[in-house]
Design a protein around this motif. Sequence first.
Motif, PDB file in Angstrom:
ATOM      1  N   GLY A  11       5.856   9.187 -23.613  1.00 34.49           N
ATOM      2  CA  GLY A  11       7.324   9.034 -23.412  1.00 34.49           C
ATOM      3  C   GLY A  11       7.899   8.923 -22.092  1.00 34.49           C
ATOM      4  N   THR A  12       6.827   8.640 -21.304  1.00 36.56           N
ATOM      5  CA  THR A  12       7.269   8.298 -19.675  1.00 36.56           C
ATOM      6  C   THR A  12       6.361   7.400 -19.135  1.00 36.56           C
ATOM      7  OG1 THR A  12       7.986   9.619 -17.703  1.00 36.56           O
ATOM      8  CG2 THR A  12       6.024  10.542 -19.178  1.00 36.56           C
ATOM      9  N   ILE A  13       6.789   7.090 -17.845  1.00 39.37           N
ATOM     10  CA  ILE A  13       6.084   6.223 -17.090  1.00 39.37           C
ATOM     11  C   ILE A  13       5.874   6.878 -15.450  1.00 39.37           C
ATOM     12  CG2 ILE A  13       6.109   4.014 -18.553  1.00 39.37           C
ATOM     13  CD1 ILE A  13       8.114   3.127 -16.292  1.00 39.37           C
ATOM     14  N   GLU A  14       6.144   7.993 -15.525  1.00 41.56           N
ATOM     15  CA  GLU A  14       6.252   8.831 -14.250  1.00 41.56           C
ATOM     16  C   GLU A  14       4.976   9.498 -14.145  1.00 41.56           C
ATOM     17  OE1 GLU A  14       8.453   8.934 -11.775  1.00 41.56           O
ATOM     18  OE2 GLU A  14       9.588   7.426 -12.781  1.00 41.56           O
ATOM     19  N   LEU A  15       4.096   9.327 -13.151  1.00 48.02           N
ATOM     20  CA  LEU A  15       2.655   9.645 -13.396  1.00 48.02           C
ATOM     21  C   LEU A  15       2.786  11.338 -13.176  1.00 48.02           C
ATOM     22  CD1 LEU A  15      -0.161   8.683 -13.334  1.00 48.02           C
ATOM     23  CD2 LEU A  15      -0.145   8.704 -10.965  1.00 48.02           C
ATOM     24  N   ASP A  16       3.960  11.950 -12.359  1.00 44.45           N
ATOM     25  CA  ASP A  16       3.566  13.491 -12.243  1.00 44.45           C
ATOM     26  C   ASP A  16       3.745  13.804 -13.736  1.00 44.45           C
ATOM     27  OD1 ASP A  16       3.523  13.002  -9.637  1.00 44.45           O
ATOM     28  OD2 ASP A  16       5.702  13.238  -8.982  1.00 44.45           O
ATOM     29  N   GLU A  17       4.830  13.451 -14.573  1.00 43.71           N
ATOM     30  CA  GLU A  17       5.438  14.023 -15.632  1.00 43.71           C
ATOM     31  C   GLU A  17       3.966  13.803 -16.949  1.00 43.71           C
ATOM     32  OE1 GLU A  17       8.782  12.387 -17.177  1.00 43.71           O
ATOM     33  OE2 GLU A  17       9.922  12.753 -15.165  1.00 43.71           O
ATOM     34  N   ILE A  18       3.320  12.803 -16.472  1.00 45.66           N
ATOM     35  CA  ILE A  18       2.320  12.406 -17.332  1.00 45.66           C
ATOM     36  C   ILE A  18       1.070  13.519 -17.076  1.00 45.66           C
ATOM     37  CG2 ILE A  18       0.297  10.653 -17.818  1.00 45.66           C
ATOM     38  CD1 ILE A  18       2.313   8.781 -17.418  1.00 45.66           C
ATOM     39  N   MET A  19       0.857  13.931 -15.901  1.00 48.26           N
ATOM     40  CA  MET A  19      -0.294  14.666 -15.644  1.00 48.26           C
ATOM     41  C   MET A  19       0.269  16.097 -16.143  1.00 48.26           C
ATOM     42  SD  MET A  19      -2.406  12.666 -14.408  1.00 48.26           S
ATOM     43  CE  MET A  19      -3.759  13.971 -13.408  1.00 48.26           C
ATOM     44  N   LYS A  20       1.599  16.518 -15.907  1.00 44.10           N
ATOM     45  CA  LYS A  20       1.908  17.793 -16.462  1.00 44.10           C
ATOM     46  C   LYS A  20       1.712  17.907 -18.074  1.00 44.10           C
ATOM     47  CE  LYS A  20       5.538  18.558 -12.966  1.00 44.10           C
ATOM     48  NZ  LYS A  20       6.980  18.574 -12.824  1.00 44.10           N
ATOM     49  N   ILE A  21       2.121  16.577 -18.750  1.00 41.89           N
ATOM     50  CA  ILE A  21       1.954  16.732 -20.231  1.00 41.89           C
ATOM     51  C   ILE A  21       0.414  16.849 -20.571  1.00 41.89           C
ATOM     52  CG2 ILE A  21       2.006  15.171 -22.193  1.00 41.89           C
ATOM     53  CD1 ILE A  21       4.749  14.303 -20.886  1.00 41.89           C
ATOM     54  N   ARG A  22      -0.343  16.101 -19.666  1.00 41.10           N
ATOM     55  CA  ARG A  22      -2.007  16.292 -19.898  1.00 41.10           C
ATOM     56  C   ARG A  22      -2.584  17.615 -19.718  1.00 41.10           C
ATOM     57  NH1 ARG A  22      -5.119  12.283 -21.284  1.00 41.10           N
ATOM     58  NH2 ARG A  22      -7.028  13.402 -20.027  1.00 41.10           N
ATOM     59  N   SER A  23      -2.003  18.461 -18.475  1.00 39.31           N
ATOM     60  CA  SER A  23      -2.682  19.727 -18.231  1.00 39.31           C
ATOM     61  C   SER A  23      -2.094  20.597 -19.469  1.00 39.31           C
ATOM     62  CB  SER A  23      -1.997  19.938 -16.884  1.00 39.31           C
ATOM     63  OG  SER A  23      -0.680  20.168 -16.829  1.00 39.31           O
TER      64      SER A  23
ATOM     65  N   LEU B 172       0.932  -1.270  -0.096  1.00 38.83           N
ATOM     66  CA  LEU B 172      -0.110  -0.061  -0.012  1.00 38.83           C
ATOM     67  C   LEU B 172       0.779   1.295   0.004  1.00 38.83           C
ATOM     68  CD1 LEU B 172      -2.938   1.084   0.172  1.00 38.83           C
ATOM     69  CD2 LEU B 172      -2.556   1.082   2.608  1.00 38.83           C
ATOM     70  N   TYR B 173       1.933   1.125   0.632  1.00 39.50           N
ATOM     71  CA  TYR B 173       2.819   2.472   0.922  1.00 39.50           C
ATOM     72  C   TYR B 173       3.551   2.485  -0.457  1.00 39.50           C
ATOM     73  CZ  TYR B 173       6.970   5.175   2.198  1.00 39.50           C
ATOM     74  OH  TYR B 173       7.754   6.137   2.134  1.00 39.50           O
ATOM     75  N   THR B 174       4.142   1.533  -1.193  1.00 39.78           N
ATOM     76  CA  THR B 174       4.471   1.688  -2.603  1.00 39.78           C
ATOM     77  C   THR B 174       3.461   2.063  -3.465  1.00 39.78           C
ATOM     78  OG1 THR B 174       5.863  -0.198  -2.082  1.00 39.78           O
ATOM     79  CG2 THR B 174       5.693   0.210  -4.366  1.00 39.78           C
ATOM     80  N   VAL B 175       2.180   1.855  -3.485  1.00 43.15           N
ATOM     81  CA  VAL B 175       1.267   2.239  -4.469  1.00 43.15           C
ATOM     82  C   VAL B 175       0.979   3.585  -4.297  1.00 43.15           C
ATOM     83  CG1 VAL B 175      -1.229   2.095  -5.090  1.00 43.15           C
ATOM     84  CG2 VAL B 175       0.221   0.035  -4.801  1.00 43.15           C
ATOM     85  N   LEU B 176       0.904   4.044  -2.944  1.00 39.57           N
ATOM     86  CA  LEU B 176       0.421   5.553  -2.697  1.00 39.57           C
ATOM     87  C   LEU B 176       1.791   6.450  -3.020  1.00 39.57           C
ATOM     88  CD1 LEU B 176      -1.700   4.946   0.545  1.00 39.57           C
ATOM     89  CD2 LEU B 176      -2.575   5.248  -1.991  1.00 39.57           C
TER      90      LEU B 176
ATOM     91  N   PRO C 292       5.604   7.670  -7.814  1.00 44.09           N
ATOM     92  CA  PRO C 292       4.880   8.216  -9.000  1.00 44.09           C
ATOM     93  C   PRO C 292       5.241   7.206 -10.272  1.00 44.09           C
ATOM     94  CG  PRO C 292       6.970   9.548  -8.770  1.00 44.09           C
ATOM     95  CD  PRO C 292       6.701   8.483  -7.434  1.00 44.09           C
ATOM     96  N   ASN C 293       6.024   6.175 -10.223  1.00 45.91           N
ATOM     97  CA  ASN C 293       6.409   5.500 -11.245  1.00 45.91           C
ATOM     98  C   ASN C 293       5.357   4.319 -11.242  1.00 45.91           C
ATOM     99  OD1 ASN C 293       7.740   3.087 -12.695  1.00 45.91           O
ATOM    100  ND2 ASN C 293       9.540   4.302 -12.462  1.00 45.91           N
ATOM    101  N   LEU C 294       4.749   4.055 -12.585  1.00 47.88           N
ATOM    102  CA  LEU C 294       3.716   3.298 -12.841  1.00 47.88           C
ATOM    103  C   LEU C 294       4.135   1.813 -12.647  1.00 47.88           C
ATOM    104  CD1 LEU C 294       1.955   5.021 -15.805  1.00 47.88           C
ATOM    105  CD2 LEU C 294       1.424   4.960 -13.562  1.00 47.88           C
ATOM    106  N   ILE C 295       5.558   1.327 -12.947  1.00 47.39           N
ATOM    107  CA  ILE C 295       6.056  -0.078 -12.793  1.00 47.39           C
ATOM    108  C   ILE C 295       5.868  -0.205 -11.284  1.00 47.39           C
ATOM    109  CG2 ILE C 295       7.834  -1.565 -13.070  1.00 47.39           C
ATOM    110  CD1 ILE C 295       6.633  -1.116 -15.651  1.00 47.39           C
TER     111      ILE C 295
END
Length: 127
Positions: free
Chosen positions: A110-122, A25-29, A32-35
């Motif tokens: 081009g990334t699997i980091e959730l933070d970067e994906i959210m920046k790209i989407r915004s 649970l700690y790892t999931v929360l 930011p890396n999806l893997i």
Amino acid sequence: MNLNIDLIVNNINYIGAMILFVIGLYTVLTHPNLIKKVIGLNIMETAIFLFFVSIGYVQGAVAPIVNPETGEQMFVNPLPSAMILTGIVVAISITAFALSLIVKIHAAYGTIELDEIMKIRSVELDD
């Protein structure tokens, strides 16, 4: 004090399952890396499997195979183990599906980091 140690030793399976679940649970929360999130999910699934199989175990019992020579004995409940086999198949399927989605996400962003994906989407939504 001795009672507490005996309590811990007798319930080590349950304690181990709880610790594994909290680690997952700690790892999931926190990552930011999806893997890493998928790995945390797998750790949580393993904790559930350990807990469920531990519930079905009976100290001093034998496999549920009737032997007329031995007479009546206590048997280990086979149902939790059978259900866990199904759970393992579902867990592997979910992991494979999640990893295939991660591959598609990496191809799109081009990334699997959730933070970067959210920046790209915004940025895409602002344009």
